[in-house]
Scaffold this motif. Structure first.
Motif, PDB file in Angstrom:
ATOM      1  N   GLU A  94       0.926  -1.154  -0.006  1.00 28.51           N
ATOM      2  CA  GLU A  94       0.077  -0.059   0.036  1.00 28.51           C
ATOM      3  C   GLU A  94       0.843   1.184   0.101  1.00 28.51           C
ATOM      4  O   GLU A  94       0.603   2.193  -0.726  1.00 28.51           O
TER       5      GLU A  94
ATOM      6  N   LEU B 267       1.080   4.225  -3.017  1.00 26.12           N
ATOM      7  CA  LEU B 267       0.913   5.440  -2.433  1.00 26.12           C
ATOM      8  C   LEU B 267       2.100   6.570  -3.063  1.00 26.12           C
ATOM      9  O   LEU B 267       1.864   7.441  -3.456  1.00 26.12           O
TER      10      LEU B 267
ATOM     11  N   CYS C 295       1.733   6.844  -6.804  1.00 24.25           N
ATOM     12  CA  CYS C 295       0.361   7.846  -6.874  1.00 24.25           C
ATOM     13  C   CYS C 295       1.057   9.313  -6.610  1.00 24.25           C
ATOM     14  O   CYS C 295       0.692  10.055  -7.625  1.00 24.25           O
TER      15      CYS C 295
END
Length: 47
Positions: free
Chosen positions: A30, A34, A37
């Motif tokens: 995750e 992140l 992104c």
């Protein structure tokens, strides 16, 4: 790469000294998502 290293990357991309320690609760995958992104978004705005 460790979670702590990923969090440091996020801090450097965002150019912040805020405590982002709460991100340690995320899974490593995750955090990697992140980082990707945030990098993509930053690249779009700086182009």
């Amino acid at each position: 790469m460790t979670k702590e290293e990923l969090i440091e990357i996020i801090k450097s991309i965002l150019k912040t000294d805020l405590d982002l320690g709460f991100l340690v609760q995320l899974k490593k995958g995750e955090l990697e998502t992140l980082v990707a992104c945030i990098r993509e978004r930053v690249d779009q705005t700086s182009a």
